[in-house]
Design an enzyme around this catalytic site. Structure first.
Site, PDB file in Angstrom:
ATOM      1  N   ASP A  89     -12.513  -6.561   7.867  1.00 47.44           N
ATOM      2  CA  ASP A  89     -13.232  -5.690   8.796  1.00 47.44           C
ATOM      3  C   ASP A  89     -14.727  -5.958   8.637  1.00 47.44           C
ATOM      4  OD1 ASP A  89     -13.868  -4.496   6.418  1.00 47.44           O
ATOM      5  OD2 ASP A  89     -12.895  -2.587   6.846  1.00 47.44           O
ATOM      6  N   ASP A 261      -2.914  -2.409  11.088  1.00 41.19           N
ATOM      7  CA  ASP A 261      -3.045  -2.376   9.632  1.00 41.19           C
ATOM      8  C   ASP A 261      -3.184  -0.923   9.222  1.00 41.19           C
ATOM      9  OD1 ASP A 261      -6.021  -2.151  10.529  1.00 41.19           O
ATOM     10  OD2 ASP A 261      -6.004  -1.613   8.404  1.00 41.19           O
ATOM     11  N   CYS A 299      18.232  -1.095   3.628  1.00 42.40           N
ATOM     12  CA  CYS A 299      17.010  -1.868   3.378  1.00 42.40           C
ATOM     13  C   CYS A 299      17.309  -3.030   2.437  1.00 42.40           C
ATOM     14  CB  CYS A 299      15.939  -0.962   2.795  1.00 42.40           C
ATOM     15  SG  CYS A 299      14.393  -1.823   2.434  1.00 42.40           S
ATOM     16  N   CYS A 301      15.044  -4.758   0.751  1.00 43.86           N
ATOM     17  CA  CYS A 301      13.937  -5.039  -0.172  1.00 43.86           C
ATOM     18  C   CYS A 301      14.408  -5.032  -1.621  1.00 43.86           C
ATOM     19  CB  CYS A 301      12.789  -4.051   0.029  1.00 43.86           C
ATOM     20  SG  CYS A 301      12.970  -2.474  -0.832  1.00 43.86           S
ATOM     21  N   CYS A 304      15.221  -1.506  -3.041  1.00 44.55           N
ATOM     22  CA  CYS A 304      16.494  -0.919  -2.599  1.00 44.55           C
ATOM     23  C   CYS A 304      17.692  -1.725  -3.078  1.00 44.55           C
ATOM     24  CB  CYS A 304      16.504  -0.776  -1.075  1.00 44.55           C
ATOM     25  SG  CYS A 304      15.424   0.567  -0.519  1.00 44.55           S
ATOM     26  N   HIS A 330       8.857  -1.220  -1.241  1.00 44.88           N
ATOM     27  CA  HIS A 330       9.772  -0.671  -0.236  1.00 44.88           C
ATOM     28  C   HIS A 330       9.041  -0.274   1.050  1.00 44.88           C
ATOM     29  CE1 HIS A 330      12.744   1.474   1.960  1.00 44.88           C
ATOM     30  NE2 HIS A 330      11.866   2.457   2.077  1.00 44.88           N
TER      31      HIS A 330
END
Lengths: 370, 370
Positions: A89, A261, A299, A301, A304, A330
């Site tokens: 930014d 974002d 999930c 990930c 998980c 996660h």
């Protein structure tokens, strides 16, 4: 930079954004690495969970360790060990939020560091120069982000943002970075439209939507997005800044946004809240003390696939850092999965059904009672 | 459990220890996961850096989340997502260190929780039962670890430790766990010898050396190890508890120790100190502000392969959790590498030269001036 739309479905868009550090598939959610690190996770973990674009904050890195230090160390990619695309930014948002520590004028803004009180000056030209030192793939014009509902303040901010946008374009030296302009205008339809049209007329390869999720209602935010999608050029990427709960991500994508974002997924993780397509789950709840199930059985990930709610509750209660790491993994994976699912729905022309399903099952702001 | 010596070189030993969750190659360093997590690193990261055996603390897990909770959740391996071997201590060491919160008698020890002041009782039988609930591959007998230099106290502790060792053996129900006895005796050669002989006469598949690194000098510790290697049975693994700087690891292995554990590598990481074969490096030093080199150019760990000293200094200065994660990965990798290098030297019969080289280059307790 090159942006190509692969498909549209209603107002939702699936695209490909080429950068010097690789291709980005949109819709896309970018995790935030404020101080050149996404808090509590390694770049290796970010790659594993499918992150492609990270955001870093110019204000923080300018003050510490300094943009010139980062340049001497080979630039931000090398510094933070992230070989994929980066976005910085302008530093403006953080400077403006310093309240009594900063003073804005037509030329720029003078502020005192939150670290040591030292005095600094940010202008459009400095914002570009600092970001050129950092070396991200996508950099942002300096804008003024005002409180969204005070018309006189917003008008001044829009005018200043436009003047600064032109100065940023003139100041740019590096041809390998894509400089995005930022639409302001608060909650006022005419100002938003005016800002979008003005910036679309300049030579920005992408346009961002700033000044949202700063105090206005959800309905106000969504209607600004509804309006803007008609006034932003279809052939350039649209980046909604600082917005990124699971539900806002979906609602923005169906309104034509390509990139977003937000710190929320990782900040919520550090507060022990897990994002799921069914709502939020606070792992500290006593009900999970002997719950052997993962946060979200659907999930994929690492968290998980490996750990139970009971273990996460234990880590959180015991004050273990691993709680923040596993919940950040996660929550970011939940955002990545949503972005990928939305992209596939757009490519398949079934966005409406997908979003209806999500809206129906998502119990907003309620912890999951399962 | 089965232990086989693959080679000896002088007093140093290279072995293979078979457990229900896999083979352990010795000499071996076990990272400590006090509360069922090695602080700041994931099991995935531990596997990547070559960790094979982790230690968890019975005292902490008994109090929170509770050994019965962990048993209902499938045991400690499943709870903490670690499919490889685990070792738990007896809980005694932490209880004895509670000072005014505990009272020892011949039968056991009564203590108040550091969490909520609640009263609890630990006996040899309870220590075994709790560890059977947790389900580690290697479990420890309840011992008394006294201040090392007060002869009368040490004598009482040795007698108690021996009586408790026999009770632990009798109390054991699970045949799949290897119960180790613990040699005490402070800095007194005759008491150490007596303790080793007594415990060697019992049916323990492995023996630990307790009561070291608790205030005695390095010379005293090394001479106890020198003495013990003659009195511990050669065909059983020897585990030196709670000792694990890089230099102590080397000095213990050349004195016939097979296993060690210690919180130091990860605790030092959280204090921003990196272990290297040339000495310790504190990444906060101003000299590293623009140092683009890794902590240790010879280290193959993720941290050294990816990040500079300058970046680690930035993370530490900015208070980012990633500093602890990356330095923990490096420090544990440094221990794993040393263990592997020692094993190879023992197998090749060049331990003496390897250790002489290490001693020569290691600048103990001095930050690396490079």
């Amino acid at each position: 930079m090159d942006f190509r739309l692969a498909a549209t479905d209603g107002r939702a868009r699936a695209g490909v954004l080429r950068t010097p550090h690789g291709e980005l598939l949109t819709p896309l959610f970018a995790p935030v690495g404020t101080q050149a690190t996404v808090k509590a996770v390694t770049p290796e973990q970010l790659e594993s969970l499918g992150a492609t674009l990270l955001l870093a904050n110019t204000y923080h890195l300018y003050l510490r360790p300094g943009d010139e230090t980062i340049a001497r160390l080979g630039g931000l990619h090398q510094f933070m060990g992230w070989p994929r695309p980066l976005l910085t930014d302008s530093g403006g948002y953080q400077v403006f939020s310093l309240a009594d520590r900063r003073q804005i004028d037509a030329d720029g803004v003078t502020f005192r560091s939150h670290l040591d009180g030292s005095s600094h000056r940010l202008t459009p030209e400095r914002a570009v120069a600092i970001q050129e030192n950092l070396g991200a793939d996508i950099i942002m014009a300096l804008d003024e982000c005002p409180p969204p509902s005070d018309r006189a303040t917003v008008e001044t901010a829009v005018a200043r943002t436009h003047a600064w946008a032109e100065r940023c374009l003139k100041a740019q030296r590096r041809p390998d970075q894509a400089l995005f302009g930022i639409v302001q205008g608060g909650v006022f339809a005419d100002l938003r439209q005016q800002s979008a049209s003005f910036l679309a007329g300049l030579d920005f390869p992408g346009l961002a939507i700033g000044g949202l999720s700063v105090g206005e209602s959800k309905e106000e935010m969504y209607s600004v997005l509804d309006l803007l999608q008609e006034h932003l050029p279809a052939d350039r990427p649209r980046y909604l800044m600082g917005v990124g709960t699971l539900e806002d991500f979906v609602e923005a994508v169906v309104r034509g946004v390509d990139l977003m974002d937000c710190v929320l997924p990782t900040r919520m993780a550090r507060n022990h809240a897990a994002l799921t397509p069914l709502g939020r789950l606070n792992v500290r709840k006593a009900a999970y003390a002997e719950d052997g199930r993962p946060i979200d059985a659907d999930c994929a990930c690492y968290t998980c696939q490996t750990f139970s709610r009971a273990y996460l509750r234990h880590l959180a209660g015991a004050g273990e850092m691993l709680a923040a790491t596993l919940l950040s993994i996660h929550n970011l994976a939940a955002m990545m999965t949503m972005a990928r699912d939305l992209r596939l729905a757009i490519l398949d022309g079934r966005t409406q059904a997908f979003v209806a399903g999500f809206r129906g099952s998502f119990l907003k702001h309620r912890p999951l009672e399962v």
